[in-house]
Enzyme design. Structure first.
Site, PDB file in Angstrom:
ATOM      1  N   LEU A 128       0.850  -1.199   0.000  1.00 26.50           N
ATOM      2  CA  LEU A 128       0.000   0.000   0.000  1.00 26.50           C
ATOM      3  C   LEU A 128       0.887   1.252   0.000  1.00 26.50           C
ATOM      4  O   LEU A 128       0.907   2.025   0.946  1.00 26.50           O
ATOM      5  CB  LEU A 128      -0.940  -0.009   1.215  1.00 26.50           C
ATOM      6  N   GLY A 129       1.647   1.402  -1.102  1.00 25.69           N
ATOM      7  CA  GLY A 129       2.449   2.614  -1.283  1.00 25.69           C
ATOM      8  C   GLY A 129       1.611   3.638  -2.040  1.00 25.69           C
ATOM      9  O   GLY A 129       0.382   3.632  -1.959  1.00 25.69           O
ATOM     10  N   ILE A 177       1.059   3.964  -5.343  1.00 21.32           N
ATOM     11  CA  ILE A 177       0.185   3.388  -6.371  1.00 21.32           C
ATOM     12  C   ILE A 177      -0.861   2.479  -5.729  1.00 21.32           C
ATOM     13  O   ILE A 177      -2.048   2.538  -6.077  1.00 21.32           O
ATOM     14  CB  ILE A 177       1.024   2.633  -7.432  1.00 21.32           C
ATOM     15  N   SER A 233       1.480  -4.713   3.842  1.00 22.16           N
ATOM     16  CA  SER A 233       2.685  -3.889   3.702  1.00 22.16           C
ATOM     17  C   SER A 233       3.590  -4.297   4.848  1.00 22.16           C
ATOM     18  O   SER A 233       3.182  -5.076   5.713  1.00 22.16           O
ATOM     19  CB  SER A 233       2.344  -2.398   3.814  1.00 22.16           C
ATOM     20  N   SER A 238       4.342  -2.559   7.309  1.00 21.38           N
ATOM     21  CA  SER A 238       3.759  -2.082   8.571  1.00 21.38           C
ATOM     22  C   SER A 238       2.356  -1.547   8.300  1.00 21.38           C
ATOM     23  O   SER A 238       2.016  -1.196   7.170  1.00 21.38           O
ATOM     24  CB  SER A 238       4.623  -0.972   9.159  1.00 21.38           C
ATOM     25  N   ARG A 297       6.130  -5.446 -10.755  1.00 20.97           N
ATOM     26  CA  ARG A 297       7.194  -5.965 -11.615  1.00 20.97           C
ATOM     27  C   ARG A 297       6.973  -7.472 -11.732  1.00 20.97           C
ATOM     28  O   ARG A 297       6.499  -8.107 -10.779  1.00 20.97           O
ATOM     29  CB  ARG A 297       8.581  -5.724 -11.003  1.00 20.97           C
ATOM     30  N   GLU A 340      10.575  -9.861 -19.728  1.00 23.14           N
ATOM     31  CA  GLU A 340      10.039  -8.950 -20.744  1.00 23.14           C
ATOM     32  C   GLU A 340      11.078  -8.743 -21.847  1.00 23.14           C
ATOM     33  O   GLU A 340      12.262  -8.647 -21.549  1.00 23.14           O
ATOM     34  CB  GLU A 340       9.697  -7.603 -20.091  1.00 23.14           C
ATOM     35  N   HIS A 377       3.813  -3.988 -20.502  1.00 19.13           N
ATOM     36  CA  HIS A 377       4.391  -3.064 -19.516  1.00 19.13           C
ATOM     37  C   HIS A 377       4.109  -1.604 -19.908  1.00 19.13           C
ATOM     38  O   HIS A 377       5.036  -0.834 -20.207  1.00 19.13           O
ATOM     39  CB  HIS A 377       5.902  -3.299 -19.377  1.00 19.13           C
TER      40      HIS A 377
HETATM   41  P1  NAP Z   1       6.059   3.217  -3.179  1.00 14.27           P
HETATM   42  O1  NAP Z   1       5.156   4.317  -2.820  1.00 14.27           O
HETATM   43  O2  NAP Z   1       7.479   3.273  -2.743  1.00 14.27           O
HETATM   44  O3  NAP Z   1       5.397   1.851  -2.675  1.00 14.27           O
HETATM   45  C1  NAP Z   1       6.115   0.660  -2.637  1.00 14.27           C
HETATM   46  C2  NAP Z   1       5.335  -0.353  -1.848  1.00 14.27           C
HETATM   47  O4  NAP Z   1       6.110  -1.556  -1.860  1.00 14.27           O
HETATM   48  C3  NAP Z   1       5.138   0.043  -0.398  1.00 14.27           C
HETATM   49  O5  NAP Z   1       3.829  -0.224  -0.007  1.00 14.27           O
HETATM   50  C4  NAP Z   1       6.110  -0.847   0.339  1.00 14.27           C
HETATM   51  O6  NAP Z   1       5.669  -1.312   1.581  1.00 14.27           O
HETATM   52  C5  NAP Z   1       6.143  -2.075  -0.542  1.00 14.27           C
HETATM   53  N1  NAP Z   1       7.380  -2.786  -0.254  1.00 14.27           N
HETATM   54  C6  NAP Z   1       8.638  -2.401  -0.519  1.00 14.27           C
HETATM   55  N2  NAP Z   1       9.494  -3.310  -0.039  1.00 14.27           N
HETATM   56  C7  NAP Z   1       8.757  -4.257   0.549  1.00 14.27           C
HETATM   57  C8  NAP Z   1       9.054  -5.458   1.245  1.00 14.27           C
HETATM   58  N3  NAP Z   1      10.325  -5.838   1.413  1.00 14.27           N
HETATM   59  N4  NAP Z   1       8.038  -6.206   1.690  1.00 14.27           N
HETATM   60  C9  NAP Z   1       6.764  -5.799   1.517  1.00 14.27           C
HETATM   61  N5  NAP Z   1       6.407  -4.667   0.873  1.00 14.27           N
HETATM   62  C10 NAP Z   1       7.390  -3.932   0.411  1.00 14.27           C
HETATM   63  O7  NAP Z   1       6.128   3.027  -4.755  1.00 14.27           O
HETATM   64  P2  NAP Z   1       4.987   3.290  -5.825  1.00 14.27           P
HETATM   65  O8  NAP Z   1       5.187   4.614  -6.438  1.00 14.27           O
HETATM   66  O9  NAP Z   1       3.678   2.949  -5.238  1.00 14.27           O
HETATM   67  O10 NAP Z   1       5.402   2.185  -6.924  1.00 14.27           O
HETATM   68  C11 NAP Z   1       5.305   0.814  -6.585  1.00 14.27           C
HETATM   69  C12 NAP Z   1       5.929  -0.051  -7.665  1.00 14.27           C
HETATM   70  O11 NAP Z   1       5.111  -0.064  -8.814  1.00 14.27           O
HETATM   71  C13 NAP Z   1       7.288   0.435  -8.180  1.00 14.27           C
HETATM   72  O12 NAP Z   1       8.343   0.004  -7.350  1.00 14.27           O
HETATM   73  C14 NAP Z   1       7.361  -0.147  -9.566  1.00 14.27           C
HETATM   74  O13 NAP Z   1       8.072  -1.357  -9.558  1.00 14.27           O
HETATM   75  C15 NAP Z   1       5.908  -0.399  -9.933  1.00 14.27           C
HETATM   76  N6  NAP Z   1       5.481   0.423 -11.083  1.00 14.27           N
HETATM   77  C16 NAP Z   1       5.104  -0.188 -12.238  1.00 14.27           C
HETATM   78  C17 NAP Z   1       4.663   0.565 -13.313  1.00 14.27           C
HETATM   79  C18 NAP Z   1       4.216  -0.086 -14.593  1.00 14.27           C
HETATM   80  O14 NAP Z   1       4.362   0.508 -15.652  1.00 14.27           O
HETATM   81  N7  NAP Z   1       3.645  -1.272 -14.535  1.00 14.27           N
HETATM   82  C19 NAP Z   1       4.632   1.960 -13.226  1.00 14.27           C
HETATM   83  C20 NAP Z   1       5.029   2.547 -12.034  1.00 14.27           C
HETATM   84  C21 NAP Z   1       5.459   1.769 -10.968  1.00 14.27           C
HETATM   85  P3  NAP Z   1       5.605  -0.415   2.872  1.00 14.27           P
HETATM   86  O15 NAP Z   1       4.248   0.188   2.770  1.00 14.27           O
HETATM   87  O16 NAP Z   1       5.755  -1.383   3.961  1.00 14.27           O
HETATM   88  O17 NAP Z   1       6.706   0.587   2.766  1.00 14.27           O
END
Ligand code: NAP
Length: 388
Positions: A227-228, A230, A249, A251, A308, A337, A355
């Protein structure tokens, strides 16, 4: 002062901490500026879709080298590596030790992604190299993509579209929904028998569409993995569909008191109809969606992945879909990919995309602008816009 120390100090200057920097740091930076009156050299590992203003900035302020224009990239890096001070990267190239060793004077890696799974951020930090990414500007677009995939796979929109385009509606009648009178396996066996010997792929597609369930989206229990930014934007959208939201998540998030928190992905899956994966790819999240999680989701559950590819055990997902242990999937990302497992290509209940989560004109421009603005900020000693 060693080259590493000098770079570490310049890193601080680049991060906008120059106000606190010692006079010797400023002197070193000034010395460097006069010694390098030429434009900073920036290596591009992946191309940027640029608006005119960003293109003008990039071309007027930097000497740009494009790796894809080089006939022999290794020889090119051996010759030019020491002159390179900035790197622009994207979703595919690796910025790892192998590359960083060839760029002894690099100061900044500006990534045209929010996910940094292809950048060795720890090593960059160790070497005093700044890293920037593109958060926030792509959140809405990527969350929209998750919703589109979810609706598309659960309502089989691509297969139903194809059904109309193939002229089958007037000939064969309404697009089928699940045959509630027969268990799923019996329908599957029956259709497999019917399809035997038919070379026509569209007939097989039709068969699949009968086997698969057309499922309602509104009101279904949604589990968000990560739950970041996105993940939260996906939750917000699905609230509008009357879906109760749960999440996993590292936490619990006090800012979402109305969402259920699970500290285990398996438990989240067990209590969800739809699992949407939106976490960062890290060692700890690789294959976080494994067989146990898929079985906890069960034969009426759907998976959507916009994170990913490697966050899902892809081989297990394919097996679960083929064996109908999960009901369907909407996938924007894959392990290798642009290769996609062939089993996923002809299932009406599986929707795949190349993607394109953030791939709209507006979002990609905003991302590219950030990439360039971070470079400009770094090389003019201003604070970075989106440091990692
Ligand atoms: P973000 O705000 O940093 O959110 C990342 C989420 O991943 C957080 O909820 C975090 O958990 C969780 N996370 C990270 N490490 C973890 C772990 N070890 N165990 C459990 N959860 C973990 O990033 P965002 O902007 O939402 O982007 C998220 C991801 O989407 C990116 O990293 C990217 O790979 C992907 N993405 C894909 C596309 C696409 O074109 N398909 C486009 C944009 C992004 P916590 O809440 O615990 O911190």
């Amino acid at each position: 002062m060693s080259a590493l120390n000098l770079r570490a100090r310049q890193h601080l200057v680049g991060r906008g901490e120059s106000a606190k920097a010692a006079p010797s740091t400023r002197a070193a930076a000034a010395l460097r500026c006069s010694a390098m009156a030429t434009k900073p050299v920036v290596l591009h590992l992946q191309s940027l879709p640029l608006e005119p203003r960003a293109a003008e900035d990039l071309h007027s302020k930097f000497e740009n080298l494009f790796i894809w224009e080089q006939a022999d990239p290794a020889a090119f890096l051996a010759e030019k590596g020491a002159s390179i001070r900035g790197v622009v990267t994207g979703v595919r190239p690796w910025v790892n030790q192998e590359l960083l060793d060839k760029l002894p004077n690099v100061e900044i890696v500006s990534s045209n992604t929010v996910g940094l799974d292809k950048v060795d951020v720890s090593l960059c930090k160790e070497r005093g190299v700044s890293v920037t990414n593109t958060p926030d500007v792509l959140t809405d677009c990527t969350a929209d993509t998750a919703l589109a995939l979810l609706l598309a796979c659960m309502r089989q929109i691509p297969a139903a579209h194809q059904y109309v385009c193939d002229g089958r509606w007037p000939k064969e009648g309404d697009y089928p929904v699940t045959n509630k009178l027969k268990p799923l396996v019996l329908v599957t066996a029956e259709i497999m028998h019917l399809c035997q010997g038919l070379a026509d792929l569209s007939s097989c597609l039709y068969g699949h569409s009968i086997c698969a369930m057309l499922a309602v989206v509104s009101g279904k229990r949604v589990g968000v993995v990560g739950l970041g930014r996105i993940g939260a934007a996906i939750g917000k959208r699905l609230e509008g569909f009357g879906c109760p939201i749960s999440y996993y998540s590292r936490s619990k998030k006090p800012q979402y008191p109305e969402y259920n928190y699970y500290n285990s992905v398996v438990e989240l899956a067990r209590n969800s109809d739809i699992l949407v994966v939106a976490c960062a790819l890290e060692k700890a999240t690789t294959k976080i969606i494994n067989r146990e999680v898929l079985d906890a989701l069960g034969p009426t559950g759907f998976v959507v992945n916009i994170a990913r590819g490697p966050v899902i055990d892809e081989a297990e997902l394919v097996k679960a879909l083929v064996e109908k242990r999960v009901a369907g999937a909407g996938l924007d990302v894959f392990v290798n990919e642009p290769e996609v497992p062939k089993e996923l290509l002809n299932m009406a209940n599986v929707v795949v995309q190349p993607h394109v989560g953030s791939a709209t004109y507006e979002t990609r421009n905003a991302m590219a602008n950030l990439v360039v603005e971070n470079l400009v900020a770094h090389f003019s000693g201003k604070p970075l816009l989106t440091p990692v």
